[in-house]
Design an enzyme around this catalytic site. Structure first.
Site, PDB file in Angstrom:
ATOM      1  N   HIS A   1       0.839  -1.204   0.000  1.00 21.21           N
ATOM      2  CA  HIS A   1       0.000   0.000   0.000  1.00 21.21           C
ATOM      3  C   HIS A   1       0.872   1.253   0.000  1.00 21.21           C
ATOM      4  O   HIS A   1       0.691   2.158  -0.828  1.00 21.21           O
ATOM      5  CB  HIS A   1      -0.903  -0.033   1.238  1.00 21.21           C
ATOM      6  CG  HIS A   1      -1.751   1.187   1.421  1.00 21.21           C
ATOM      7  ND1 HIS A   1      -3.126   1.158   1.302  1.00 21.21           N
ATOM      8  CD2 HIS A   1      -1.440   2.475   1.743  1.00 21.21           C
ATOM      9  CE1 HIS A   1      -3.613   2.366   1.518  1.00 21.21           C
ATOM     10  NE2 HIS A   1      -2.608   3.183   1.806  1.00 21.21           N
ATOM     11  N   GLU A   2       1.837   1.294   0.919  1.00 26.07           N
ATOM     12  CA  GLU A   2       2.700   2.463   1.017  1.00 26.07           C
ATOM     13  C   GLU A   2       3.643   2.567  -0.186  1.00 26.07           C
ATOM     14  O   GLU A   2       3.944   3.661  -0.662  1.00 26.07           O
ATOM     15  CB  GLU A   2       3.509   2.418   2.315  1.00 26.07           C
ATOM     16  CG  GLU A   2       2.681   2.285   3.587  1.00 26.07           C
ATOM     17  CD  GLU A   2       1.763   3.471   3.836  1.00 26.07           C
ATOM     18  OE1 GLU A   2       1.771   4.424   3.038  1.00 26.07           O
ATOM     19  OE2 GLU A   2       1.029   3.438   4.828  1.00 26.07           O
TER      20      GLU A   2
ATOM     21  N   HIS B   1       1.876   4.254  -3.064  1.00 26.28           N
ATOM     22  CA  HIS B   1       1.904   5.720  -2.924  1.00 26.28           C
ATOM     23  C   HIS B   1       3.255   6.261  -3.396  1.00 26.28           C
ATOM     24  O   HIS B   1       3.312   7.228  -4.169  1.00 26.28           O
ATOM     25  CB  HIS B   1       1.712   6.112  -1.454  1.00 26.28           C
ATOM     26  CG  HIS B   1       0.307   6.010  -0.954  1.00 26.28           C
ATOM     27  ND1 HIS B   1      -0.766   6.595  -1.586  1.00 26.28           N
ATOM     28  CD2 HIS B   1      -0.198   5.414   0.165  1.00 26.28           C
ATOM     29  CE1 HIS B   1      -1.873   6.351  -0.897  1.00 26.28           C
ATOM     30  NE2 HIS B   1      -1.555   5.634   0.171  1.00 26.28           N
TER      31      HIS B   1
END
Length: 268
Positions: A57-58, A61
Site C-alpha cells: 500500500h505504502e 503511494h
C-alpha cells in the site's frame, strides 16, 4: 524521470523479504495442515499477509509519487518496501496489526511523506492518493480468486477460511481509506480539486480524521451499515459470511479452535 534513483534505493529490503517468507511458510502450513495448531498457522499467515499488504500500500503511494516527479522518494527508502522506513511506523504497521488482532478490521495506516510541491497536475496528486487503497483492492481480488473463479471447493477448508478473512481486511481497509475524510486517502483524491480556502479550513482537522471515523463506527447503526456494505462486496466476490467468520475464529487461536464439523478431528 526515475533514472536518478540508484539501484540501492530500489533494492527490496530483507525485512520485507522476511515477511514474505513468513507468509509463504505459514500459508504452506495451513494448506498442508502441517502445524499442530492450525489456528496459530492461520494467525501467522493473516498477520504477515496483512503487513505485506501494508507495505505494498505504502509502496504504491511512493512509486506513483516517484513517477509524478518526487525524486526524493528513493532517498527516503520507500522503494525498498521496508516498513521501518515509513514516517509513522506505529500508525502504518503497529496500530493496524493491533486492530486486526482486537477487532478484525483493516485499519488504514499512516502514509509515506511525499513532497507534493515537486508534483505538477491535479490528476497526479489524486492518483498518488488513490494508489494505496487500489492496491488493497487488487490484493483482495487476488486473495478471493478461488472464490470468484468457482474453485474454492478445491482449496483446503482452513486455508479457504484464512484467505477469506485476510481478504475481508483488505476490503475494510479499502473502504475506510477511500472515505473523503481529512487524513485519509479518499480526501487526498479530492483535495487537489478543492478551492484553496476550503483546503485551509479543513487542514487543521486532518490529524483527527481517522479517530473521528472510528469513533463514528462505534455507533451501532453506522457499524451495521458499514459491515453490511463489506459483506455485500465479499458476496460479490463469492465469499460468504461463513468463510470470513471461521477465518476470524481460527485467527483467534488463543480462544481455542472453533467447533466445526470435519476440522481437526471434530465431529458433528
Amino acid at each position: 524521470m526515475t533514472t536518478a534513483i540508484s539501484r540501492r534505493e530500489r533494492r527490496i529490503s530483507p525485512v520485507f523479504l522476511g515477511l514474505v517468507a513468513i507468509m509463504v511458510v505459514s500459508a504452506w502450513a495451513v494448506w498442508t495442515d502441517y502445524s499442530a495448531s492450525p489456528g496459530f498457522a492461520v494467525f501467522l499467515f493473516v498477520v504477515s499477509g496483512w503487513v505485506v499488504s501494508l507495505c505494498l500500500h505504502e509502496y504504491a503511494h511512493a512509486r506513483t509519487a516517484l513517477h509524478g516527479g518526487d525524486l526524493s522518494i528513493g532517498a527516503k527508502g520507500y522503494l525498498t518496501l521496508n516498513p521501518l522506513k515509513y514516517t509513522h511506523v506505529a500508525l502504518s504497521i503497529v496500530l493496524p496489526v493491533i486492530f486486526v488482532i482486537m477487532g478484525g478490521i483493516g485499519l488504514p495506516g499512516g502514509a509515506v511523506f511525499i513532497e507534493r510541491h515537486r508534483i505538477q497536475g491535479r490528476w497526479r496528486h489524486s492518483l498518488i492518493s488513490a494508489a494505496g487503497p487500489l492496491t488493497n483492492v487488487l490484493f483482495a481480488a487476488a486473495l478471493t480468486a478461488p472464490f470468484w473463479l468457482g474453485s474454492a471447493d478445491q482449496v483446503p477448508l482452513v486455508f479457504r477460511f484464512a484467505l477469506a478473512f485476510l481478504a475481508l481486511l483488505q476490503v475494510t481497509a479499502a473502504i475506510l481509506n477511500f472515505l473523503p475524510v481529512p487524513g485519509l486517502d479518499g480526501y487526498g483524491v479530492i483535495e487537489p480539486w478543492l478551492s484553496h480556502r476550503i483546503r485551509r479550513q479543513v487542514e487543521p482537522y486532518a490529524p483527527f480524521g481517522l479517530l473521528a471515523v472510528f469513533g463514528i463506527l462505534w455507533i451501532p447503526e453506522v457499524n451495521q451499515v458499514f459491515f453490511d456494505a463489506v459483506d455485500a462486496i465479499m458476496r460479490a466476490m463469492g465469499v460468504s459470511q461463513f468463510d470470513t467468520y471461521f477465518g476470524q475464529e481460527f485467527f483467534r487461536f488463543w480462544q481455542g479452535e472453533p467447533q466445526f464439523p470435519g476440522i481437526g478431528g471434530l465431529s458433528s
